[in-house]
Design a protein around this motif. Structure first.
Motif, mmCIF file in Angstrom:
data_model
loop_
_atom_site.group_PDB
_atom_site.id
_atom_site.type_symbol
_atom_site.label_atom_id
_atom_site.label_comp_id
_atom_site.label_asym_id
_atom_site.label_seq_id
_atom_site.Cartn_x
_atom_site.Cartn_y
_atom_site.Cartn_z
ATOM 1 N N THR A 291 0.844 -1.188 0.000
ATOM 2 C CA THR A 291 0.000 0.000 0.000
ATOM 3 C C THR A 291 0.885 1.246 0.000
ATOM 4 O O THR A 291 2.061 1.182 0.386
ATOM 5 C CB THR A 291 -0.902 0.035 1.241
ATOM 6 N N PRO A 292 0.354 2.397 -0.429
ATOM 7 C CA PRO A 292 1.160 3.619 -0.381
ATOM 8 C C PRO A 292 1.715 3.887 1.012
ATOM 9 O O PRO A 292 2.867 4.317 1.163
ATOM 10 C CB PRO A 292 0.178 4.711 -0.824
ATOM 11 N N ARG A 293 0.912 3.637 2.040
ATOM 12 C CA ARG A 293 1.367 3.874 3.408
ATOM 13 C C ARG A 293 2.521 2.950 3.771
ATOM 14 O O ARG A 293 3.500 3.367 4.406
ATOM 15 C CB ARG A 293 0.200 3.680 4.388
ATOM 16 N N GLN A 294 2.414 1.670 3.380
ATOM 17 C CA GLN A 294 3.499 0.726 3.666
ATOM 18 C C GLN A 294 4.794 1.153 2.987
ATOM 19 O O GLN A 294 5.875 1.097 3.585
ATOM 20 C CB GLN A 294 3.103 -0.680 3.200
ATOM 21 N N ILE A 295 4.696 1.555 1.734
ATOM 22 C CA ILE A 295 5.886 1.969 0.987
ATOM 23 C C ILE A 295 6.523 3.191 1.639
ATOM 24 O O ILE A 295 7.749 3.293 1.743
ATOM 25 C CB ILE A 295 5.519 2.276 -0.479
ATOM 26 N N TYR A 296 5.698 4.114 2.115
ATOM 27 C CA TYR A 296 6.210 5.349 2.715
ATOM 28 C C TYR A 296 6.834 5.091 4.085
ATOM 29 O O TYR A 296 7.935 5.566 4.383
ATOM 30 C CB TYR A 296 5.075 6.361 2.839
ATOM 31 N N VAL A 297 6.125 4.334 4.917
ATOM 32 C CA VAL A 297 6.555 4.144 6.305
ATOM 33 C C VAL A 297 7.654 3.097 6.423
ATOM 34 O O VAL A 297 8.553 3.217 7.258
ATOM 35 C CB VAL A 297 5.346 3.744 7.183
ATOM 36 N N ASP A 298 7.610 2.081 5.588
ATOM 37 C CA ASP A 298 8.509 0.934 5.754
ATOM 38 C C ASP A 298 9.228 0.592 4.447
ATOM 39 O O ASP A 298 9.113 -0.528 3.934
ATOM 40 C CB ASP A 298 7.689 -0.271 6.245
ATOM 41 N N PRO A 299 9.986 1.535 3.875
ATOM 42 C CA PRO A 299 10.686 1.266 2.610
ATOM 43 C C PRO A 299 11.819 0.267 2.809
ATOM 44 O O PRO A 299 12.443 0.235 3.874
ATOM 45 C CB PRO A 299 11.229 2.642 2.211
ATOM 46 N N VAL A 300 12.082 -0.528 1.784
ATOM 47 C CA VAL A 300 13.120 -1.557 1.914
ATOM 48 C C VAL A 300 14.510 -1.011 1.615
ATOM 49 O O VAL A 300 15.509 -1.676 1.876
ATOM 50 C CB VAL A 300 12.834 -2.764 0.987
ATOM 51 N N SER A 301 14.592 0.200 1.047
ATOM 52 C CA SER A 301 15.894 0.740 0.650
ATOM 53 C C SER A 301 15.811 2.259 0.541
ATOM 54 O O SER A 301 14.724 2.849 0.545
ATOM 55 C CB SER A 301 16.318 0.160 -0.705
ATOM 56 N N THR A 302 16.980 2.888 0.409
ATOM 57 C CA THR A 302 17.015 4.328 0.197
ATOM 58 C C THR A 302 16.360 4.696 -1.131
ATOM 59 O O THR A 302 15.734 5.749 -1.257
ATOM 60 C CB THR A 302 18.459 4.855 0.215
ATOM 61 N N TYR A 303 16.498 3.819 -2.129
ATOM 62 C CA TYR A 303 15.872 4.067 -3.435
ATOM 63 C C TYR A 303 14.360 4.179 -3.285
ATOM 64 O O TYR A 303 13.737 5.124 -3.770
ATOM 65 C CB TYR A 303 16.231 2.948 -4.410
ATOM 66 N N VAL A 304 13.754 3.216 -2.597
ATOM 67 C CA VAL A 304 12.304 3.234 -2.401
ATOM 68 C C VAL A 304 11.904 4.423 -1.532
ATOM 69 O O VAL A 304 10.929 5.125 -1.822
ATOM 70 C CB VAL A 304 11.820 1.914 -1.775
ATOM 71 N N ALA A 305 12.657 4.675 -0.466
ATOM 72 C CA ALA A 305 12.336 5.788 0.437
ATOM 73 C C ALA A 305 12.333 7.120 -0.299
ATOM 74 O O ALA A 305 11.565 8.028 0.043
ATOM 75 C CB ALA A 305 13.335 5.823 1.588
ATOM 76 N N SER A 306 13.179 7.244 -1.314
ATOM 77 C CA SER A 306 13.281 8.501 -2.053
ATOM 78 C C SER A 306 12.176 8.671 -3.090
ATOM 79 O O SER A 306 12.019 9.761 -3.640
ATOM 80 C CB SER A 306 14.641 8.584 -2.762
ATOM 81 N N ARG A 307 11.420 7.610 -3.364
ATOM 82 C CA ARG A 307 10.366 7.679 -4.375
ATOM 83 C C ARG A 307 9.108 8.378 -3.865
ATOM 84 O O ARG A 307 8.343 8.933 -4.628
ATOM 85 C CB ARG A 307 9.991 6.276 -4.877
ATOM 86 N N LEU A 308 8.840 8.267 -2.555
ATOM 87 C CA LEU A 308 7.627 8.848 -1.981
ATOM 88 C C LEU A 308 7.987 9.844 -0.884
ATOM 89 O O LEU A 308 8.923 9.625 -0.130
ATOM 90 C CB LEU A 308 6.724 7.758 -1.388
ATOM 91 N N GLY A 309 7.193 10.913 -0.794
ATOM 92 C CA GLY A 309 7.382 11.876 0.279
ATOM 93 C C GLY A 309 7.813 13.238 -0.223
ATOM 94 O O GLY A 309 8.733 13.343 -1.032
ATOM 95 N N GLN A 310 7.104 14.261 0.223
ATOM 96 C CA GLN A 310 7.466 15.642 -0.061
ATOM 97 C C GLN A 310 7.453 16.429 1.241
ATOM 98 O O GLN A 310 6.427 16.444 1.928
ATOM 99 C CB GLN A 310 6.479 16.269 -1.049
#
Length: 333
Positions: free
Chosen positions: A219-238
């Motif tokens: 889910t978008p929330r899972q990806i934002y709160v619990d990213p598996v890597s810096t790459y994923v963490a950088s994809r979501l969030g402003q």
């Protein structure tokens, strides 16, 4: 509608591997967004499902049956492209009706008229049905393009960055429209974009792609709160997550961590180490602070009415940051 399952799908174009061993389940009725930069494999994945490309290996199933050997027309999917792809000499009504008059569907004209009217009303272009496509605005043309997919009532709707050529207001309006239509139809959507706002606001599930591989799905929330890597963490969030050396604020990093990731909610203002305000961005509903902490740049959010100004000094400290190792892989702290 139908569940779509990709199993170990790969596709290369010469020496370039566009899709690498992707396994992905698109649940029936879901709104799945594939997110990633140019070259991540988003559009190729979409074209593989549509049948416009054939995988080098792996399987694609729609509704429990493999479609790898099926032609695009046999797959019962509808695709919306970034460009409008309308017939300029036809009216909006005839553009919408065109897919229903194909030999494959061959619907009766009274039924075509009812469905075209229903879709036009849903997209709020019912008053434009007798206009030529060339007489429409960009937003109206994209609505017609989306409508041509909706009238078919396929098993899955495939959308390739359909809003990227529109201005900001039209993109925001059509994001709301697409989410509303998805909810009303209970349809299965697979939507490709590089725009994180579209992913966060529309998706029930997000798949993050990197160089042809699926690196995280949730889910978008899972990806934002619990990213598996810096790459994923950088994809979501402003503002984007700030990555700093693990020891920036002193000891306390878990074993193996070399980087800490700070989102705005991970930064406590008013206590901790001194930082200098380099710039204040007042955006109405929020204020972004661009800070310098030693040699590091940090972006965070403050109260919309903060009196802080360039050159001011404030104290900050981290709170429940995200931790990553040297390769960028997430470490649970």
């Amino acid at each position: 509608m139908a569940e779509v399952v990709l199993s170990h799908v790969s596709k290369s174009f010469g020496a370039a591997r566009a899709v690498r061993d992707v396994s992905l389940t698109i649940p029936d009725g879901a709104f799945v967004v594939l997110l990633g930069p140019t070259g991540a494999g988003k559009t190729t994945t979409l074209r593989l499902i549509a049948g416009l490309e054939r995988p080098d290996s792996g399987d694609i199933a729609i509704g429990g049956a493999s479609v790898v050997q099926d032609m695009p027309a046999q797959r019962d999917v509808a695709m919306v492209f970034q460009q409008y792809s309308l017939y300029p000499h036809l009216s909006v009504r005839d553009n919408l009706a065109f897919p229903l008059r194909s030999p494959v569907i061959n619907m009766a004209e009274p039924d075509i008229a009812k469905r075209v009217q229903a879709v036009a009303d849903a997209l709020r272009i019912g008053h434009k049905l007798d206009n030529k496509a060339t007489a429409l605005s960009g937003g109206e043309m994209q609505r017609v393009s989306i409508g041509r997919a909706l009238v078919r009532q396929p098993r899955i709707y495939l959308m390739d960055e359909p809003l990227s050529s529109l201005d900001a207001k039209l993109r925001a309006d059509l994001r709301v429209e697409l989410k509303r239509i998805h909810a009303e139809l209970g349809a299965t959507f697979l939507y490709v974009t590089h725009d994180q706002i579209e992913a966060m606001t529309m998706a029930t599930h997000v798949g993050v792609l990197d160089r042809g591989g699926l690196v995280q799905f949730g889910t978008p929330r899972q990806i934002y709160v619990d990213p598996v890597s810096t790459y994923v963490a950088s994809r979501l969030g402003q503002p984007r997550i700030t990555l700093l050396p693990a020891g920036t604020f002193g000891p306390g990093a878990p074993a193996g961590a070399t980087q800490m990731g700070l989102r705005p909610e991970h930064i406590v203002i008013g206590e901790g180490q001194p930082a200098t305000v380099r710039r204040v961005e007042r955006l109405g509903d929020q204020t972004r602070l661009h800070l310098r902490l030693g040699p590091h740049e940090i972006v965070t959010l403050a109260d919309p009415h903060t009196p802080l100004a360039t050159g001011d000094s404030i104290a900050i400290r981290p709170q429940t940051p995200l931790w990553f190792d040297a390769s960028g892989t997430r470490i649970q702290g």
